[in-house]
Structure formats: C-alpha cells, structure tokens
Design a protein around this motif. Sequence first.
Motif, short mmCIF file in Angstrom:
data_model
loop_
_atom_site.label_atom_id
_atom_site.label_comp_id
_atom_site.label_asym_id
_atom_site.label_seq_id
_atom_site.Cartn_x
_atom_site.Cartn_y
_atom_site.Cartn_z
N GLY A 10 0.82 -1.21 0.00
CA GLY A 10 0.00 0.00 0.00
C GLY A 10 0.86 1.26 0.00
N ILE A 11 1.90 1.25 0.81
CA ILE A 11 2.83 2.38 0.84
C ILE A 11 3.54 2.53 -0.50
CG2 ILE A 11 4.95 3.26 1.89
CD1 ILE A 11 4.04 1.94 4.51
N LEU A 47 -5.94 -0.49 -4.08
CA LEU A 47 -4.84 0.41 -3.74
C LEU A 47 -4.91 1.69 -4.57
CD1 LEU A 47 -1.71 -1.88 -3.24
CD2 LEU A 47 -3.49 -1.20 -1.62
N HIS A 48 -5.34 1.54 -5.84
CA HIS A 48 -5.54 2.72 -6.68
C HIS A 48 -6.67 3.60 -6.13
CE1 HIS A 48 -2.88 0.93 -9.66
NE2 HIS A 48 -2.90 2.08 -10.29
N LEU A 49 -7.70 2.98 -5.60
CA LEU A 49 -8.77 3.76 -4.98
C LEU A 49 -8.24 4.57 -3.80
CD1 LEU A 49 -11.78 1.24 -5.01
CD2 LEU A 49 -11.53 3.33 -6.37
N ILE A 53 -8.39 8.76 -3.34
CA ILE A 53 -8.76 9.55 -2.17
C ILE A 53 -7.70 10.61 -1.88
CG2 ILE A 53 -9.22 9.45 0.32
CD1 ILE A 53 -10.32 6.62 -0.14
N ALA A 54 -6.42 10.23 -2.06
CA ALA A 54 -5.33 11.18 -1.84
C ALA A 54 -5.44 12.36 -2.81
CB ALA A 54 -3.98 10.47 -2.01
N VAL A 55 -5.81 12.08 -4.07
CA VAL A 55 -5.97 13.15 -5.06
C VAL A 55 -7.09 14.10 -4.64
CG1 VAL A 55 -6.61 13.68 -7.44
CG2 VAL A 55 -5.09 11.77 -6.97
N VAL A 56 -8.20 13.52 -4.20
CA VAL A 56 -9.34 14.34 -3.78
C VAL A 56 -8.96 15.26 -2.63
CG1 VAL A 56 -11.66 14.26 -2.77
CG2 VAL A 56 -11.05 12.68 -4.61
N ILE A 57 -8.19 14.73 -1.70
CA ILE A 57 -7.76 15.55 -0.56
C ILE A 57 -6.82 16.66 -1.00
CG2 ILE A 57 -6.47 15.53 1.61
CD1 ILE A 57 -7.45 12.64 2.02
N ALA A 227 -2.97 2.59 3.75
CA ALA A 227 -1.57 2.94 3.59
C ALA A 227 -1.33 3.72 2.30
CB ALA A 227 -0.71 1.67 3.59
N SER A 228 -2.06 3.36 1.23
CA SER A 228 -1.88 4.05 -0.05
C SER A 228 -2.42 5.47 0.00
CB SER A 228 -2.54 3.26 -1.17
OG SER A 228 -3.95 3.28 -1.09
N VAL A 229 -3.48 5.71 0.80
CA VAL A 229 -4.03 7.06 0.95
C VAL A 229 -2.98 7.99 1.55
CG1 VAL A 229 -5.73 8.49 2.13
CG2 VAL A 229 -6.42 6.30 1.15
#
Length: 271
Positions: A10-11, A47-49, A53-57, A227-229
């Motif tokens: 995830g990281i 993991l792409h999802l 979420i990181a993009v949205v933030i 972890a990916s977020v």
Amino acid sequence: MEFIKAIVLGIVQGLTEFLPISSSGHLVIGSELLNFHDPGISFEVFLHLGTLIAVVIAFHSDLQAMVAALFSSRRQRQADPELNRAFLWNCYIILATLPAVVVGLFLKDHIERIFDNILVTFTMLAFTGLIMVITTKLPRGKGGLSGSRAVLIGTAQAMAILPGLSRSGSTIFTGMALGVQRETAARFSFIMSIPAILGAAVLKLGDLLSSPLSQGQAWQLLVGTAASVISGYFAIIVLMQVVRRGRLHWFGYYCFCLSAAGFLWYFFRGA
C-alpha cells in the motif's frame, strides 16, 4: 505477516502512483519479492482507490470549482474566468478519459495477461526512465490545455496501463512535450486519474461480486488501501515540488537502475 505485506505494498502504491516510477511496476516486483499472492488484480484496484482519495484531498479546491462549474450557466461562466476555466477542465477530463475507456473495454483481458510477464515490467521501467531524462531537453512550456492536447495526454494515460510504464510520468511528459506549462501538466495528470481509477474499479466490480473475498483478504485490502491514501498524499506534495524545480530526470535514473537490477535478478536467479 500477510497484513504487513499488504501495508508495505500500500505504501509502495501510494508513493509510486504519483512519483514517475510506475506504481504497477513496483507492485508486480514487490509482489514477486514478497511472495505475496493477493486477491488478483482486485488488490491493485483497491490500492488505486486509495490514491484516488489522496488526489481528492490534495486538490479539493480544484475539484470543488469543477463541480460548481457543472451547474453554472453560460452567462455565469462568461462573467467569471475562473469558473469558465473549471468548466473547460471538465471537458478536457472527459476527452482525456476516452482513450482509457477504449483500452479498458476492449483490451482488458490481454492487458491482465501482460501483468504475468515481469520482463515487460522491466522493459517499460527503462522506457519510463528514458522519457523522464528527456524532460531536461524539452523547452519550458508556457501554454495551457486544449481539446487536442487533452486527447493526446489521455492516450498516454491509456498506454500507461502497461506494467512498468508510469502513468504520471507519461502524462506529464506528454503535456510538457506539447508545450503545456509543466505545473499545469502535473495538476491535470493528477486530476485526470480520478475517472480512470473509478473506471477500473467498475470494470472489476463484477469479478468481486462473483468471487467474494474472504475476511482475511478483505482486511488486507483495507489496510493496504489506508496505507496508499497516506503515502499517496505525501507523494503528490513531493512531486509538485520536483516538477516546479524541473528535476524529473532524477526519477529517470532511478528507473534505469531498477530496470537493470530487475533484468540481472531475472536472468541470474536460476544460476
């Protein structure tokens, strides 16, 4: 132990989705080295999802403006240049997504088989390294986006479904090669990933419903996604700084080294 592996991957996904070093390539290599047999391509989709979420933030202000522009009138857009720009970006995102839709609908099965060939991953990593180094030779663009440029950048995104070919690297490179201001190209690359990631998730929804995950697999998806977020958000911040300073070639050298190490490992592992 499988949970730790899921967190590690995830990281890796979060960091490499936005850094131009290929998230899919690192996931293929990481899964091979960790001997982590995840629930098929569904694990990668989740993991792409997380990175979505990181993009949205990271770009919530841009996204809020784009949503507001969808419900604005033509008169409002004519009176507000920023609102009009946000509306145009909605149009550009749609155009840029079309190539990925074609690839996802008609080449899905062929592409999934490619993920089983790790030599393709090492080759595409070398290609990613090459285009990142070439960015040092590109003139500093001052242009903006257009419909034709959006389609070409979207085509680069569709090609980047190949493992080892960086999505962010190929789309930012294409934007810069077309004369788009590099920070604009990077921002567009991040935001245009949203419909592509959602589309990939929808395509895999049928597989998930027909083959329900076990409780253990579901927890692996959950911790890996979390972890990916977190790592994805920090990767966005880092890459925007790198793009502003014109240092993308650093990642090219990394890709060359990883590709070379991969080929050496593959050919000598049975020796």
